[in-house]
Design an enzyme around this catalytic site. Sequence first.
Site, short mmCIF file in Angstrom:
data_model
loop_
_atom_site.label_atom_id
_atom_site.label_comp_id
_atom_site.label_asym_id
_atom_site.label_seq_id
_atom_site.Cartn_x
_atom_site.Cartn_y
_atom_site.Cartn_z
N SER A 155 0.85 -1.21 0.01
CA SER A 155 -0.04 0.12 0.20
C SER A 155 0.75 1.25 0.01
O SER A 155 2.10 1.26 0.28
CB SER A 155 -0.87 -0.20 1.12
OG SER A 155 -1.49 1.24 1.29
N TYR A 168 -2.05 -1.01 9.87
CA TYR A 168 -2.09 -1.28 8.71
C TYR A 168 -0.62 -0.86 8.08
O TYR A 168 0.03 -1.83 7.30
CB TYR A 168 -3.16 -0.71 8.16
CG TYR A 168 -3.44 -1.03 6.64
CD1 TYR A 168 -4.28 -1.72 6.07
CD2 TYR A 168 -2.96 0.26 5.62
CE1 TYR A 168 -4.53 -1.91 4.71
CE2 TYR A 168 -3.05 0.06 4.53
CZ TYR A 168 -4.08 -1.03 3.87
OH TYR A 168 -4.24 -1.25 2.59
#
Length: 275
Positions: A155, A168
């Site tokens: 990401s 995350y």
Amino acid sequence: MGKLDGKVAFVTGAARGQGRSHALGLAREGADIIAIDTTAKVDTVPYPLASAGELSETVRLVEATGRSIVARDADVRDSAALAKAVAAGVERFGRLDIVLANAGISSPAPTLEMSDETWQDMIDINLTGVWKSLKASVPHIIEGGRGGSVVITSSLAAIHANENTAHYSAAKAGLVMLMKVMAKELAPHSIRVNTIHPTTVATDMILNDATYRLFRPDINNPTRADFEQAALGLNRLPVAALEPEDITNTVLHLVTDTGKYITGTTQVIDAGGAL
């Protein structure tokens, strides 16, 4: 003639979103697909996870391209289920060439306020689950002796910090070094390993009330339009969110001969979000 005729790809998180898009993109280029997703509930995730019906729809769409697919309900936290799913696909198709470790979750929370369970579920799925997926699948590529390609979905959060994403971001950043180590280990087998780093993508992981409220705490019941207005500030190009197909285009580059010498790299698809 497709760029992946005769090849077989294993895709995690294939029921919807980026995973479905990748499975369809590879199938349209001639690959047969081994697909997994899970209907298991994760209490710390603030949106519905994939359903059996969504995985069945992926099967239908892949078969509509003329390719074949083996799909299983398997959780990336379950090594035995992963191994069984991959083995079923390899038994049917006789080989494995490509692995797309795509499955993941989102559960935004302030770093010092999130529960132990929120942190642990994130690491178990988004980091350890990727390692388990690779451990179950990549040996089949090695055994084939033909080389291959592994693409891990990381990401933009791995390289650009935002609030409420410590767990995350930590998991996605961990994938980068997992990728680099495996790229070195697998290079003698002509297996390439890379990560992709999307900015916000218009999937169910993002398009939900929890994300809308995170982006627009100033509104009682924010809508997608309210979210998109705020999300425009994440990217330098004038787009609030990419489409799954935009990410699939980079995946296709990496797994076909156009990317045959690309390994150990972080491929950023961020509309300028890291600038």
